[in-house]
Scaffold this active site. Structure first.
Site, short mmCIF file in Angstrom:
data_model
loop_
_atom_site.label_atom_id
_atom_site.label_comp_id
_atom_site.label_asym_id
_atom_site.label_seq_id
_atom_site.Cartn_x
_atom_site.Cartn_y
_atom_site.Cartn_z
N ASP A 132 0.01 -7.76 1.86
CA ASP A 132 0.33 -6.34 1.70
C ASP A 132 1.84 -6.10 1.62
O ASP A 132 2.38 -5.20 2.24
CB ASP A 132 -0.27 -5.53 2.87
CG ASP A 132 -0.18 -4.03 2.65
OD1 ASP A 132 -0.15 -3.60 1.48
OD2 ASP A 132 -0.10 -3.29 3.65
N SER B 35 4.78 2.13 8.00
CA SER B 35 4.41 0.99 7.16
C SER B 35 5.58 0.55 6.30
O SER B 35 6.22 1.37 5.63
CB SER B 35 3.23 1.36 6.27
OG SER B 35 2.07 1.61 7.04
N HIS C 50 0.81 -1.22 0.00
CA HIS C 50 0.00 0.00 0.00
C HIS C 50 0.84 1.27 0.00
O HIS C 50 0.36 2.35 -0.30
CB HIS C 50 -1.00 0.01 1.17
CG HIS C 50 -0.39 0.28 2.51
ND1 HIS C 50 -0.10 -0.70 3.42
CD2 HIS C 50 -0.03 1.45 3.11
CE1 HIS C 50 0.39 -0.18 4.52
NE2 HIS C 50 0.46 1.14 4.35
#
Length: 305
Positions: free
Chosen positions: A178, A257, A148
């Site tokens: 992800d 992230s 993402h």
């Protein structure tokens, strides 16, 4: 190349040859006269005195050497465990030692990168789309991050720990976890790859450190513990559910992230992928999730542990 041995020339004088005086043919050879007996006796006495002097010096040296040896033996007392403990305690109380979290962060820091993604605005101009974190897992410039973080980007820019920058391309993806694999276009000469570690022997309560760029600030370090395993996380949009995650409580925020979750040895055990927040604030409330490194490594085509 080896050199031949070198020798010093002899300094010992060559004995003089005593020539006999010339004689007529048939005459008896003349025998050289011997030195007087008195001179021979003086020489003998001198040699005897020198020998006695050296013997006396040798005899006096023996007890002296014995005394020195005894003093050395007596002065060098053996170290006891009490002495060792006292020295260690003195070092610990006088020296400021880095914390385990600081040592872990220092070990992983050279392998942590900032990932910037760029897209186009409505006028077609390039703009920054988002910021995330990545970790170098192969020193050829192979980087793990979250999908993402890079999804939909038209251009990616990597900033390495030494401040150098490079473009990057997405070379692999594992959407169910992800995860994305990046290849840096320009690689620093001293690029360091992180060490990955199996999660099989980890337990809840083990200390961990998260390193990344929350809100673009960093590299930032936070420390905590593993809270649990086999957790599920639903994306804020509710479009994806990821399972088999590590739950941890080291502070993480948007920008973390794709960053590494590491043990106190500085070894990567997970890739930070999301935070749980029941509100729309997108801030950390104490629950973060990471994809186990076994899954992350398989996204890059590396053999499992």
């Amino acid at each position: 190349m080896r050199q031949s041995a070198k020798y010093s020339p002899s300094r010992r004088p060559t004995p003089a040859v005593i020539e006999s005086p010339a004689t007529d043919a048939g005459s008896e050879p003349v025998t050289p006269a011997r030195p007087p007996r008195r001179w021979r006796s003086a020489v003998a006495r001198q040699l005897t005195q020198q020998r006695l002097l050296w013997m006396a010096v040798a005899l006096l040296s023996v007890p002296l050497m014995a005394m020195v040896w005894q003093q050395r033996q007596g002065g060098a007392a053996a170290l006891t465990q009490k002495d060792i403990d006292a020295a260690v305690l003195r070092t610990l109380t006088t020296q400021v030692m880095p914390s385990p979290a600081a040592r872990a962060a220092e070990k992983i820091r050279p392998s942590v990168v900032r990932v910037l993604s760029y897209g186009k605005d409505k006028d077609g101009k390039e703009e920054e789309q988002g910021v995330g974190t990545g970790v170098v897992i192969v020193d050829k410039g192979i980087i793990l991050t979250n999908l993402h973080v890079v999804q939909g980007a038209e251009r990616l820019k990597i900033t390495f720990a030494d401040g150098s920058e490079s473009g990057a391309s997405v070379t692999g993806a594992q959407p169910e976890n992800d995860l994305a694999v990046l290849q840096a276009h320009t690689i620093p000469d001293d690029l360091a790859a992180a060490t990955m570690r199996s999660t099989n022997d980890l337990v809840a309560g083990d200390e961990v450190v998260a390193v990344g760029f929350p809100f673009g600030i960093g590299p930032s370090v936070s420390a905590g513990v593993i809270s649990g395993f086999d957790r599920e996380f639903k994306s804020p949009e509710g479009k994806q559910v990821i399972g088999n995650l590590i739950q941890f409580d080291a502070a993480a925020n948007p920008g973390n992230s794709g960053g590494p979750l590491v043990t106190m040895d500085g070894e990567v055990v997970g890739i930070v992928t999301g935070i749980l927040n029941p509100t729309s604030a997108r801030t950390f409330v104490g629950i973060g999730f990471a994809v186990p490194i076994e899954s992350a490594a398989s996204a890059a085509g590396l053999p499992p542990f």
